[in-house]
Design a protein around this motif. Sequence first.
Motif, PDB file in Angstrom:
ATOM      1  N   ARG A  64       0.903  -1.122  -0.006  1.00  0.00           N
ATOM      2  CA  ARG A  64      -0.083  -0.104   0.015  1.00  0.00           C
ATOM      3  C   ARG A  64       0.902   1.143  -0.002  1.00  0.00           C
ATOM      4  NH1 ARG A  64      -5.769   0.490   2.955  1.00  0.00           N
ATOM      5  NH2 ARG A  64      -6.570   2.156   1.749  1.00  0.00           N
ATOM      6  N   VAL A  67      -2.436   4.610  -2.062  1.00  0.00           N
ATOM      7  CA  VAL A  67      -4.000   4.002  -1.958  1.00  0.00           C
ATOM      8  C   VAL A  67      -4.665   4.061  -3.382  1.00  0.00           C
ATOM      9  CG1 VAL A  67      -6.101   4.550  -0.974  1.00  0.00           C
ATOM     10  CG2 VAL A  67      -4.410   5.085   0.406  1.00  0.00           C
ATOM     11  N   SER A  70      -3.001   0.854  -4.794  1.00  0.00           N
ATOM     12  CA  SER A  70      -3.789  -0.532  -4.204  1.00  0.00           C
ATOM     13  C   SER A  70      -5.214  -0.643  -4.835  1.00  0.00           C
ATOM     14  CB  SER A  70      -3.940  -0.061  -2.725  1.00  0.00           C
ATOM     15  OG  SER A  70      -4.566  -1.065  -2.022  1.00  0.00           O
ATOM     16  N   ASP A  71      -5.957   0.383  -4.877  1.00  0.00           N
ATOM     17  CA  ASP A  71      -7.259   0.398  -5.520  1.00  0.00           C
ATOM     18  C   ASP A  71      -7.115  -0.079  -6.820  1.00  0.00           C
ATOM     19  OD1 ASP A  71      -8.419   0.958  -3.141  1.00  0.00           O
ATOM     20  OD2 ASP A  71      -8.634   3.113  -3.431  1.00  0.00           O
ATOM     21  N   GLN A 114     -10.688  -3.004   4.093  1.00  0.00           N
ATOM     22  CA  GLN A 114      -9.641  -2.469   4.097  1.00  0.00           C
ATOM     23  C   GLN A 114      -9.394  -1.250   5.138  1.00  0.00           C
ATOM     24  OE1 GLN A 114      -7.927  -0.810   0.408  1.00  0.00           O
ATOM     25  NE2 GLN A 114      -9.969  -0.735  -0.342  1.00  0.00           N
ATOM     26  N   ASN A 115     -10.750  -0.191   4.967  1.00  0.00           N
ATOM     27  CA  ASN A 115     -10.543   0.861   5.855  1.00  0.00           C
ATOM     28  C   ASN A 115     -10.515   0.551   7.216  1.00  0.00           C
ATOM     29  OD1 ASN A 115     -10.265   2.385   3.446  1.00  0.00           O
ATOM     30  ND2 ASN A 115     -12.511   3.130   3.488  1.00  0.00           N
ATOM     31  N   SER A 122      -9.292   4.213   1.823  1.00  0.00           N
ATOM     32  CA  SER A 122      -9.879   4.333   0.487  1.00  0.00           C
ATOM     33  C   SER A 122     -11.187   4.857   0.340  1.00  0.00           C
ATOM     34  CB  SER A 122      -9.756   2.956  -0.011  1.00  0.00           C
ATOM     35  OG  SER A 122     -10.374   2.969  -1.318  1.00  0.00           O
ATOM     36  N   TYR A 124     -13.037   4.663  -2.256  1.00  0.00           N
ATOM     37  CA  TYR A 124     -13.932   3.865  -3.013  1.00  0.00           C
ATOM     38  C   TYR A 124     -14.615   2.730  -2.178  1.00  0.00           C
ATOM     39  CZ  TYR A 124     -11.407   5.865  -6.815  1.00  0.00           C
ATOM     40  OH  TYR A 124     -10.959   6.706  -7.702  1.00  0.00           O
TER      41      TYR A 124
END
Length: 130
Positions: A64, A67, A70-71, A114-115, A122, A124
Amino acid sequence: MPEYYVYWISTALLSALYLASAAIYVTKRDWVRQVLTELGYKASYLIPFMIVVKVLGPVAILSRVSVPLSDLAYAGIFFHLLLSGLAHIGVRKPAGALPAAIGLALLVTSFMTQNDARIVPSPYVQAAMR
C-alpha cells in the motif's frame, strides 16, 4: 476489531492464491500453456505477463505504497478473476472456475474491510457502502 482480522486473513489468503498461481506459471509452464490454449488464449505471450501481474498485484495491495495504486490493483485482480472464471465456464469446465470464485470472495472481503485495518482510507470503499 474483528474487521481488522477479517481484512488481514482475506488479504493474506488472496495474496497466497495469487503468488501460488504465479509459482505454478513458473514451474509448470507447459501445463499452463496447454490449459490456456484450451481456453482459447495464445499462451506464448500471455504467460510472462501474467507472472508479473500475479506478483505485482498482491505486492501493491500488501505494501500500500499508494492508496490509488492499491485500489487499481484491486480492480485489476477483480477483472482478472471475473474473466478467468468466465473463461472456464465458457469452455464448459466450471470446476476450473472454482479458484476464481474463491478469489472473488476473498477480494470483495479484503476490499470492503480495508478501511478498518489501514490508516489511510480508500475513498472507493466508502462510496461502495452507500
